[in-house]
Write a protein that holds these residues in place. Structure first.
Motif, PDB file in Angstrom:
ATOM      1  N   LEU A 142       0.828  -1.206   0.000  1.00  0.00           N
ATOM      2  CA  LEU A 142       0.000   0.000   0.000  1.00  0.00           C
ATOM      3  C   LEU A 142       0.863   1.257   0.000  1.00  0.00           C
ATOM      4  O   LEU A 142       0.595   2.204  -0.753  1.00  0.00           O
ATOM      5  N   VAL A 143       1.886   1.274   0.823  1.00  0.00           N
ATOM      6  CA  VAL A 143       2.757   2.449   0.944  1.00  0.00           C
ATOM      7  C   VAL A 143       3.454   2.751  -0.381  1.00  0.00           C
ATOM      8  O   VAL A 143       3.637   3.920  -0.747  1.00  0.00           O
ATOM      9  N   ASN A 144       3.816   1.714  -1.107  1.00  0.00           N
ATOM     10  CA  ASN A 144       4.595   1.908  -2.329  1.00  0.00           C
ATOM     11  C   ASN A 144       3.768   1.951  -3.608  1.00  0.00           C
ATOM     12  O   ASN A 144       4.289   2.343  -4.660  1.00  0.00           O
ATOM     13  N   GLU A 145       2.491   1.576  -3.538  1.00  0.00           N
ATOM     14  CA  GLU A 145       1.690   1.486  -4.760  1.00  0.00           C
ATOM     15  C   GLU A 145       0.554   2.496  -4.838  1.00  0.00           C
ATOM     16  O   GLU A 145       0.158   2.898  -5.938  1.00  0.00           O
ATOM     17  N   LEU A 146      -0.019   2.909  -3.703  1.00  0.00           N
ATOM     18  CA  LEU A 146      -1.137   3.841  -3.741  1.00  0.00           C
ATOM     19  C   LEU A 146      -0.684   5.216  -4.210  1.00  0.00           C
ATOM     20  O   LEU A 146       0.454   5.646  -3.962  1.00  0.00           O
ATOM     21  N   SER A 147      -1.579   5.925  -4.875  1.00  0.00           N
ATOM     22  CA  SER A 147      -1.281   7.293  -5.273  1.00  0.00           C
ATOM     23  C   SER A 147      -1.245   8.196  -4.044  1.00  0.00           C
ATOM     24  O   SER A 147      -1.704   7.805  -2.953  1.00  0.00           O
ATOM     25  N   GLU A 148      -0.726   9.397  -4.218  1.00  0.00           N
ATOM     26  CA  GLU A 148      -0.661  10.329  -3.096  1.00  0.00           C
ATOM     27  C   GLU A 148      -2.050  10.626  -2.547  1.00  0.00           C
ATOM     28  O   GLU A 148      -2.253  10.656  -1.325  1.00  0.00           O
ATOM     29  N   THR A 149      -3.026  10.809  -3.440  1.00  0.00           N
ATOM     30  CA  THR A 149      -4.401  11.083  -3.000  1.00  0.00           C
ATOM     31  C   THR A 149      -4.990   9.894  -2.260  1.00  0.00           C
ATOM     32  O   THR A 149      -5.637  10.047  -1.213  1.00  0.00           O
ATOM     33  N   GLU A 150      -4.768   8.691  -2.793  1.00  0.00           N
ATOM     34  CA  GLU A 150      -5.288   7.491  -2.145  1.00  0.00           C
ATOM     35  C   GLU A 150      -4.664   7.289  -0.768  1.00  0.00           C
ATOM     36  O   GLU A 150      -5.347   6.913   0.191  1.00  0.00           O
ATOM     37  N   LEU A 151      -3.372   7.530  -0.656  1.00  0.00           N
ATOM     38  CA  LEU A 151      -2.701   7.419   0.642  1.00  0.00           C
ATOM     39  C   LEU A 151      -3.270   8.427   1.633  1.00  0.00           C
ATOM     40  O   LEU A 151      -3.568   8.085   2.788  1.00  0.00           O
ATOM     41  N   ALA A 152      -3.409   9.674   1.189  1.00  0.00           N
ATOM     42  CA  ALA A 152      -3.920  10.724   2.076  1.00  0.00           C
ATOM     43  C   ALA A 152      -5.327  10.397   2.557  1.00  0.00           C
ATOM     44  O   ALA A 152      -5.646  10.544   3.746  1.00  0.00           O
ATOM     45  N   ASP A 153      -6.175   9.936   1.643  1.00  0.00           N
ATOM     46  CA  ASP A 153      -7.549   9.602   2.016  1.00  0.00           C
ATOM     47  C   ASP A 153      -7.583   8.442   3.002  1.00  0.00           C
ATOM     48  O   ASP A 153      -8.368   8.451   3.965  1.00  0.00           O
ATOM     49  N   MET A 154      -6.749   7.431   2.777  1.00  0.00           N
ATOM     50  CA  MET A 154      -6.715   6.274   3.675  1.00  0.00           C
ATOM     51  C   MET A 154      -6.249   6.678   5.068  1.00  0.00           C
ATOM     52  O   MET A 154      -6.845   6.287   6.078  1.00  0.00           O
ATOM     53  N   ILE A 155      -5.184   7.476   5.137  1.00  0.00           N
ATOM     54  CA  ILE A 155      -4.635   7.897   6.427  1.00  0.00           C
ATOM     55  C   ILE A 155      -5.637   8.766   7.182  1.00  0.00           C
ATOM     56  O   ILE A 155      -5.781   8.654   8.411  1.00  0.00           O
ATOM     57  N   ASP A 173       7.233  11.245  -1.997  1.00  0.00           N
ATOM     58  CA  ASP A 173       8.551  11.822  -2.296  1.00  0.00           C
ATOM     59  C   ASP A 173       9.662  10.850  -1.911  1.00  0.00           C
ATOM     60  O   ASP A 173      10.632  10.665  -2.666  1.00  0.00           O
ATOM     61  N   ALA A 174       9.519  10.218  -0.748  1.00  0.00           N
ATOM     62  CA  ALA A 174      10.577   9.327  -0.260  1.00  0.00           C
ATOM     63  C   ALA A 174      10.694   8.062  -1.113  1.00  0.00           C
ATOM     64  O   ALA A 174      11.801   7.602  -1.394  1.00  0.00           O
ATOM     65  N   ARG A 175       9.572   7.530  -1.562  1.00  0.00           N
ATOM     66  CA  ARG A 175       9.635   6.269  -2.324  1.00  0.00           C
ATOM     67  C   ARG A 175      10.168   6.463  -3.734  1.00  0.00           C
ATOM     68  O   ARG A 175      10.506   5.495  -4.409  1.00  0.00           O
ATOM     69  N   SER A 176      10.253   7.708  -4.182  1.00  0.00           N
ATOM     70  CA  SER A 176      10.858   7.964  -5.497  1.00  0.00           C
ATOM     71  C   SER A 176      12.336   7.608  -5.494  1.00  0.00           C
ATOM     72  O   SER A 176      12.939   7.380  -6.541  1.00  0.00           O
ATOM     73  N   GLY A 177      12.930   7.539  -4.312  1.00  0.00           N
ATOM     74  CA  GLY A 177      14.326   7.157  -4.182  1.00  0.00           C
ATOM     75  C   GLY A 177      14.517   5.680  -3.877  1.00  0.00           C
ATOM     76  O   GLY A 177      15.642   5.227  -3.647  1.00  0.00           O
ATOM     77  N   GLY A 178      13.439   4.922  -3.839  1.00  0.00           N
ATOM     78  CA  GLY A 178      13.512   3.491  -3.542  1.00  0.00           C
ATOM     79  C   GLY A 178      12.335   3.066  -2.683  1.00  0.00           C
ATOM     80  O   GLY A 178      11.731   3.880  -1.980  1.00  0.00           O
ATOM     81  N   LYS A 179      11.984   1.789  -2.729  1.00  0.00           N
ATOM     82  CA  LYS A 179      10.829   1.278  -1.992  1.00  0.00           C
ATOM     83  C   LYS A 179      10.991   1.466  -0.485  1.00  0.00           C
ATOM     84  O   LYS A 179      12.099   1.354   0.047  1.00  0.00           O
TER      85      LYS A 179
END
Length: 328
Positions: A142-155, A173-179
């Motif tokens: 979930l952390v690495n696959e959901l979109s930013e909007t989906e993550l924000a809504d879930m949290i 931003d952080a996962r752009s540098g690796g999982k």
């Protein structure tokens, strides 16, 4: 064997869900819908010699611990490995209808301290959080696959986190540098993205995000409404059902469903003739939720947010009794 979880509101459960009275036959059956390490079941079996229990748990590892702990009760204790919603939706024909049903919706301390699945941000563990290893998605997925909007809504929805959008952006931003694959890495991302004054509040700033991930991974809130309805349908008339919740989202679902069961009529206004039966389906035994005492909170801090609600079944419910309950 080592036991790391203390059952919450134990004395209150033993009191409100006691298999005593005219409604109960000599040999009563109880379903422990969330067995964990077997704390509640152990005490119920120890106190009530006429009681048999079926313990449900989706986690094979913790259920193995419960099997060992409860082996002294022999055939009075039986086990089912799987989700409670599946169990009640397909109630086994070999079991009689239960006299008592208990849901303890908290996560066992075992999972935080001993499971190595990333439930706690205090340890550097693989970010998994699955109670059932066969579940499709882990917390890392979930952390690495959901979109930013989906993550924000879930949290925001599951964690009630007011900084959900800031946290979601930091994760993306952080996962752009690796999982992001460890609980410690995720906790540090959250710690570093929130304002300084937010870091030193009553709880760690990652607490609500970790809660949201755990709920999403295990489908906790999605499973609950139908599980309550199906469990009530399985319960014998005169039987009792108790639910222990630990946060407002769970408690709202339970409170609304129990309130509907206690109403004389729940038909929508557009229904000209009452179709729900026109009388209460359940007696609400706890008009206000039962909360832990100060002594229990001091002895077992995870109990501080627990609430127990209990009903006694009068008759079967209809589909109208689920209207207005989140998840339906």
């Amino acid at each position: 064997m080592e036991i790391v979880h203390t059952p919450v509101l134990l004395n209150e459960c033993l009191d409100y869900l006691s298999p005593i009275g005219e409604s109960f036959e000599k040999n009563a059956l109880m379903i422990d819908s969330t067995l964990g390490e077997g704390g509640h079941s152990f005490n119920f079996l120890s106190k009530f010699e006429n009681l048999k229990i079926v313990g449900l748990d989706a986690d094979k590892v913790i259920q193995a611990k419960a099997r060992e702990r409860l082996s002294c009760f022999g055939q009075r204790m039986n086990f089912f490995n799987g989700w409670f919603n599946d169990f009640y939706a397909n109630y086994p024909s070999e079991y009689e209808k239960p006299d008592l049903i208990l849901f303890d919706l908290g996560i066992s301390v075992f999972h935080y301290e001993k499971s190595d699945r990333g439930f706690s941000f205090r340890y550097d563990e693989k970010l998994d959080m699955r109670l059932n290893a066969e579940s499709e998605k882990s917390a890392s997925d979930l952390v690495n696959e959901l979109s930013e909007t989906e993550l924000a809504d879930m949290i925001y929805l599951y964690g009630e986190e007011k900084l959900s959008r800031r946290i979601a952006k930091a994760i993306v931003d952080a996962r752009s540098g690796g999982k992001i694959e460890s609980s410690k890495a995720l906790a540090e991302i959250i710690w570093n993205c929130v304002p300084a004054n937010y870091r030193y509040g009553q709880i760690h700033p990652a607490t609500r995000t970790f809660q949201a991930l755990r709920i999403a991974v295990n489908g906790e809130l999605k499973r609950l409404p139908k599980a309550l309805s199906d469990a009530f349908a399985c319960l014998k008339p005169g039987g009792k059902m108790g639910v222990i919740t630990f946060h407002s989202l769970e408690d709202r679902i339970v409170k609304n469903y129990f309130r509907n069961l206690g109403k004389q009529c729940v038909c929508p206004p557009e229904v000209a003739v009452c179709r729900c039966g026109g009388s209460e389906c359940a007696e609400i035994l706890t008009r206000k939720p039962i909360c832990p005492t100060e002594e229990e909170i001091k002895a077992n801090s995870p109990s501080r947010s627990a609430k127990l609600r209990v009903i006694r079944k009068i008759k079967d419910a209809t589909e109208f009794h689920s209207i207005g309950v989140v998840g339906y």
